[in-house]
Design an enzyme around this catalytic site. Structure first.
Site, PDB file in Angstrom:
ATOM      1  N   SER A 254      -2.837  -7.835   2.686  1.00 24.35           N
ATOM      2  CA  SER A 254      -3.131  -7.668   4.125  1.00 24.35           C
ATOM      3  C   SER A 254      -3.574  -8.992   4.724  1.00 24.35           C
ATOM      4  O   SER A 254      -3.234  -9.307   5.872  1.00 24.35           O
ATOM      5  CB  SER A 254      -4.237  -6.629   4.321  1.00 24.35           C
ATOM      6  OG  SER A 254      -3.790  -5.362   3.949  1.00 24.35           O
TER       7      SER A 254
ATOM      8  N   LYS B 133     -16.695  -7.167   6.499  1.00 25.94           N
ATOM      9  CA  LYS B 133     -15.449  -7.943   6.389  1.00 25.94           C
ATOM     10  C   LYS B 133     -14.885  -8.355   7.751  1.00 25.94           C
ATOM     11  O   LYS B 133     -13.874  -9.043   7.804  1.00 25.94           O
ATOM     12  CB  LYS B 133     -14.385  -7.120   5.646  1.00 25.94           C
ATOM     13  CG  LYS B 133     -14.475  -7.225   4.126  1.00 25.94           C
ATOM     14  CD  LYS B 133     -13.175  -6.752   3.496  1.00 25.94           C
ATOM     15  CE  LYS B 133     -13.069  -7.156   2.039  1.00 25.94           C
ATOM     16  NZ  LYS B 133     -11.794  -6.721   1.442  1.00 25.94           N
TER      17      LYS B 133
ATOM     18  N   ARG C  15      -2.130  -6.229  -8.628  1.00 23.79           N
ATOM     19  CA  ARG C  15      -0.956  -7.077  -8.404  1.00 23.79           C
ATOM     20  C   ARG C  15      -0.852  -8.177  -9.447  1.00 23.79           C
ATOM     21  O   ARG C  15       0.204  -8.471  -9.967  1.00 23.79           O
ATOM     22  CB  ARG C  15      -1.027  -7.708  -7.006  1.00 23.79           C
ATOM     23  CG  ARG C  15      -0.841  -6.721  -5.885  1.00 23.79           C
ATOM     24  CD  ARG C  15      -1.315  -7.280  -4.583  1.00 23.79           C
ATOM     25  NE  ARG C  15      -2.727  -7.625  -4.663  1.00 23.79           N
ATOM     26  CZ  ARG C  15      -3.468  -8.006  -3.645  1.00 23.79           C
ATOM     27  NH1 ARG C  15      -2.934  -8.124  -2.458  1.00 23.79           N
ATOM     28  NH2 ARG C  15      -4.750  -8.291  -3.795  1.00 23.79           N
TER      29      ARG C  15
ATOM     30  N   HIS D 163       0.835  -1.205   0.000  1.00 24.09           N
ATOM     31  CA  HIS D 163       0.000   0.000   0.000  1.00 24.09           C
ATOM     32  C   HIS D 163       0.875   1.263   0.000  1.00 24.09           C
ATOM     33  O   HIS D 163       0.608   2.216  -0.738  1.00 24.09           O
ATOM     34  CB  HIS D 163      -0.895   0.038   1.250  1.00 24.09           C
ATOM     35  CG  HIS D 163      -1.913  -1.054   1.332  1.00 24.09           C
ATOM     36  ND1 HIS D 163      -2.037  -1.879   2.424  1.00 24.09           N
ATOM     37  CD2 HIS D 163      -2.869  -1.454   0.459  1.00 24.09           C
ATOM     38  CE1 HIS D 163      -3.019  -2.733   2.231  1.00 24.09           C
ATOM     39  NE2 HIS D 163      -3.538  -2.505   1.031  1.00 24.09           N
TER      40      HIS D 163
HETATM   41  O1  PNS Z   1      -9.056  -3.159   0.276  1.00 21.02           O
HETATM   42  P1  PNS Z   1     -10.342  -3.614  -0.343  1.00 21.02           P
HETATM   43  O2  PNS Z   1     -11.129  -4.412   0.678  1.00 21.02           O
HETATM   44  O3  PNS Z   1     -10.141  -4.357  -1.631  1.00 21.02           O
HETATM   45  O4  PNS Z   1     -11.197  -2.305  -0.696  1.00 21.02           O
HETATM   46  C1  PNS Z   1     -12.492  -2.413  -1.255  1.00 21.02           C
HETATM   47  C2  PNS Z   1     -13.173  -1.029  -1.233  1.00 21.02           C
HETATM   48  C3  PNS Z   1     -13.221  -0.481   0.171  1.00 21.02           C
HETATM   49  C4  PNS Z   1     -12.391  -0.063  -2.107  1.00 21.02           C
HETATM   50  C5  PNS Z   1     -14.621  -1.195  -1.799  1.00 21.02           C
HETATM   51  O5  PNS Z   1     -15.264  -2.201  -1.093  1.00 21.02           O
HETATM   52  C6  PNS Z   1     -15.431   0.088  -1.707  1.00 21.02           C
HETATM   53  O6  PNS Z   1     -15.228   1.003  -2.471  1.00 21.02           O
HETATM   54  N1  PNS Z   1     -16.347   0.160  -0.709  1.00 21.02           N
HETATM   55  C7  PNS Z   1     -17.178   1.324  -0.470  1.00 21.02           C
HETATM   56  C8  PNS Z   1     -18.641   1.075  -0.842  1.00 21.02           C
HETATM   57  C9  PNS Z   1     -18.858   1.261  -2.330  1.00 21.02           C
HETATM   58  O7  PNS Z   1     -18.685   2.322  -2.889  1.00 21.02           O
HETATM   59  N2  PNS Z   1     -19.239   0.135  -2.987  1.00 21.02           N
HETATM   60  C10 PNS Z   1     -19.449   0.107  -4.429  1.00 21.02           C
HETATM   61  C11 PNS Z   1     -18.126  -0.100  -5.135  1.00 21.02           C
HETATM   62  S1  PNS Z   1     -18.335  -0.212  -6.848  1.00 21.02           S
END
Ligand code: PNS
Length: 160
Positions: free
Chosen positions: A129, A42, A91, A18
């Site tokens: 993570s 999560k 990645r 990150h």
């Molecule tokens: O580190 P991660 O868990 O891959 O991150 C995922 C994240 C937080 C970027 C995604 O779940 C997100 O954007 N959540 C916020 C809610 C939202 O906007 N959902 C629609 C996404 S298209």
């Protein structure tokens, strides 16, 4: 005009991968907002506040990086922060399905918001993570994968 990127994620916890993506983003925009998602579904290892605090400690030298948390739609948060770009790290090919789906959905929610994928340094591509959490839980050495403050937080979290 100030260019702002949002770098969203769970950051449970923030890894060297990150950090690498955040520093690469700083070459592209004036300001990076690292947006820590509450993501209660999560069941994160660290609380939202802990994840924010760790990111603040890890990024304290970078004046153009701001750490925030959000609990709604990323597209809404990006608009509130006046961000033009969403940064996501890619990645491996296996990341692509989910990432492209999310990028297209975010574009649907806000056509002005562009997603930019950045590839981390080669030696960090295998890092996640979830692997760091598992190694730390099993008392393995995570010192090359995370900043020392994160390593200490993992040790405390697992009662060591
Ligand atoms: O580190 P991660 O868990 O891959 O991150 C995922 C994240 C937080 C970027 C995604 O779940 C997100 O954007 N959540 C916020 C809610 C939202 O906007 N959902 C629609 C996404 S298209």
């Amino acid at each position: 005009m100030t260019t702002t990127a949002i770098y969203p994620g769970s950051f449970d916890p923030v890894t060297r991968g990150h950090e690498d993506i955040i520093r690469r983003s700083l070459h592209l925009v004036d300001r990076v907002v690292v947006a820590v998602a509450a993501n209660p579904a999560k069941e994160p290892l660290f609380t939202l506040q802990d994840r924010v605090t760790l990111l603040q400690a890890v990024m304290q030298e970078e004046a153009r990086v701001h750490i925030a948390s959000f609990d709604g739609l990323l597209a809404d948060f990006a608009r509130a922060e006046r961000a033009q770009v969403v940064i996501r790290g890619l990645r491996a090919v296996s990341d692509f399905d989910y990432e492209s789906q999310m990028a297209l959905m975010n574009r649907q929610l806000d056509p002005e918001l562009e997603t930019v994928f950045l590839v981390p340094a080669l030696h960090l591509t295998y890092l996640s993570s979830s692997l760091v959490r598992e190694i730390a839980r099993l008392n393995g050495d995570v010192s090359t994968f995370v900043h020392p403050v994160v390593e200490q937080a993992l040790q405390r979290r697992f009662g060591r």
